[in-house]
Design a protein around this motif. Structure first.
Motif, PDB file in Angstrom:
ATOM      1  N   ASP A   1       0.848  -1.186   0.000  1.00 42.87           N
ATOM      2  CA  ASP A   1       0.000   0.000   0.000  1.00 42.87           C
ATOM      3  C   ASP A   1       0.890   1.244   0.000  1.00 42.87           C
ATOM      4  O   ASP A   1       1.738   1.409   0.875  1.00 42.87           O
ATOM      5  CB  ASP A   1      -0.906  -0.014   1.230  1.00 42.87           C
ATOM      6  N   VAL A   2       0.690   2.124  -0.978  1.00 41.67           N
ATOM      7  CA  VAL A   2       1.560   3.297  -1.125  1.00 41.67           C
ATOM      8  C   VAL A   2       1.394   4.255   0.046  1.00 41.67           C
ATOM      9  O   VAL A   2       2.362   4.861   0.512  1.00 41.67           O
ATOM     10  CB  VAL A   2       1.282   4.018  -2.457  1.00 41.67           C
ATOM     11  N   ALA A   3       0.175   4.393   0.532  1.00 42.12           N
ATOM     12  CA  ALA A   3      -0.043   5.275   1.683  1.00 42.12           C
ATOM     13  C   ALA A   3       0.717   4.765   2.903  1.00 42.12           C
ATOM     14  O   ALA A   3       1.324   5.545   3.650  1.00 42.12           O
ATOM     15  CB  ALA A   3      -1.537   5.387   1.988  1.00 42.12           C
ATOM     16  N   GLU A   4       0.694   3.450   3.123  1.00 41.81           N
ATOM     17  CA  GLU A   4       1.435   2.864   4.239  1.00 41.81           C
ATOM     18  C   GLU A   4       2.931   3.037   4.033  1.00 41.81           C
ATOM     19  O   GLU A   4       3.683   3.295   4.983  1.00 41.81           O
ATOM     20  CB  GLU A   4       1.094   1.384   4.389  1.00 41.81           C
ATOM     21  N   LEU A   5       3.369   2.938   2.785  1.00 40.08           N
ATOM     22  CA  LEU A   5       4.784   3.136   2.474  1.00 40.08           C
ATOM     23  C   LEU A   5       5.203   4.569   2.786  1.00 40.08           C
ATOM     24  O   LEU A   5       6.278   4.809   3.342  1.00 40.08           O
ATOM     25  CB  LEU A   5       5.024   2.808   1.001  1.00 40.08           C
ATOM     26  N   ALA A   6       4.355   5.514   2.439  1.00 38.32           N
ATOM     27  CA  ALA A   6       4.653   6.926   2.732  1.00 38.32           C
ATOM     28  C   ALA A   6       4.716   7.161   4.238  1.00 38.32           C
ATOM     29  O   ALA A   6       5.594   7.890   4.731  1.00 38.32           O
ATOM     30  CB  ALA A   6       3.588   7.817   2.098  1.00 38.32           C
ATOM     31  N   THR A   7       3.795   6.544   4.971  1.00 39.54           N
ATOM     32  CA  THR A   7       3.796   6.673   6.433  1.00 39.54           C
ATOM     33  C   THR A   7       5.071   6.083   7.030  1.00 39.54           C
ATOM     34  O   THR A   7       5.660   6.655   7.961  1.00 39.54           O
ATOM     35  CB  THR A   7       2.565   5.966   7.026  1.00 39.54           C
TER      36      THR A   7
END
Length: 326
Positions: free
Chosen positions: A162-168
């Protein structure tokens, strides 16, 4: 017309939600620097009522700036397209129109006006491992921090679904560590996820370490990881080894561009390929292809039925490891 640094029209084009939302936030930050009390109006395309754009774009009795964010314009009905086209052709004073459009040609005449007269920000999809590696590298570059190449790989393998999780995860490492971010830092924060990823299972199987591959596999399955992505990673790793092994002796950067891979993936595949030949690699790919069918439900022909998915992936791991050992 607005001031030179304040856009009247903004098109945010592309499907990656986190990048699109960041683009909206950046524009709103610019507007708030001009007017801290800017009024932000969000209009989802799916709920649009004819004439709403004109109403929100009308001058306020109290003055001030208005930002109208039209979301999912690629799903716009005819009324929204007509209203947006009229507003884009003649944007009123004190209004910024921000249009989010994921993909396709819906509302093309509006998009053409925005591209010609407005500011265009792209939000390209982040799907492949190569995309995710580039995303992580850019996150750390923007934060003015350094990260080891292998740490980037570990982070993508750990939380890259998940890209959002990666950003977090990137933000947490930037916030909670000092100096250059290393693989040990990623292990500290995301060790459990790294342990339960299919990538480590595949790495162990492709180097012929049967005991380690099975240990990691059973740990991953016990942690709830579905067999399907494990088989997918096995297949991907084998394909990469095959492509790199047959691609010649060009530099990692050149092969990465030609093969659609990241340079680190080319280097990893080259190291792995040293223990394989074409015949054994072909047999391993066939075994994984058969497991792929079985973990996705299998096929029923006569009396043949699919095996248990966990059993199927274990047999695939054993087959790959066995072929590596020759």
């Amino acid at each position: 017309m607005s001031e030179p640094d304040i856009p009247d029209l903004v098109l945010i084009s592309g499907p990656e939600q986190i990048l699109a939302q960041r683009a909206v936030d950046t524009v709103l930050t610019t507007l708030r620097a001009h007017d801290p009390e800017v009024d932000v109006v969000k209009l989802p395309a799916v709920d649009y009522e004819p004439g709403a754009l004109g109403v929100h774009a009308s001058p306020s009795l109290f003055g001030g700036w208005t930002a109208i964010v039209v979301e999912d314009f690629d799903e716009a009905d005819d009324a929204l397209v007509e209203d947006a086209h009229a507003l884009a052709l003649d944007p009123p004073e004190g209004v910024t129109l921000i249009v989010r459009h994921k993909s396709g040609n819906r509302g093309k005449r509006v998009l053409d006006v925005l591209k010609k007269a407005g500011r265009v920000i792209t939000a390209p999809a982040v799907k492949s491992d190569r995309d995710k590696v580039s995303f992580v590298q850019q996150e750390f570059k923007d934060a003015r921090r350094q990260i080891e190449e292998q740490a980037v790989t570990a982070l993508v393998q750990a939380v890259g679904k998940d890209v959002a999780e990666l950003a977090t995860a990137c933000a947490q490492l930037v916030r909670d560590t000092t100096g250059k971010v290393r693989t040990t830092d990623v292990e500290t924060y995301y060790g459990d996820k790294v342990e339960t990823t299919g990538f480590k299972v595949a790495d162990a199987a492709l180097r012929g370490d049967t005991a380690e591959a099975l240990r990691l596999l059973r740990h991953a399955l016990a942690g709830g990881l579905d067999p399907v992505p494990i088989v997918a990673v096995l297949a991907m790793q084998l394909r990469q080894v095959g492509k790199v092994a047959s691609a010649g002796r060009a530099s990692s950067g050149t092969l990465a561009r030609d093969l659609g891979m990241a340079p680190w993936q080319v280097d990893q595949a080259r190291r792995t390929a040293q223990g394989w030949d074409g015949i054994r690699l072909g047999r391993a790919i066939q075994a994984v292809a058969a497991a792929d069918v079985e973990v996705k439900g299998g096929v029923r022909t006569g009396t043949a039925v699919a095996r248990d998915p966990e059993y199927a992936v274990e047999m695939a791991v054993l087959a790959v490891s066995r072929e590596r050992r020759g």
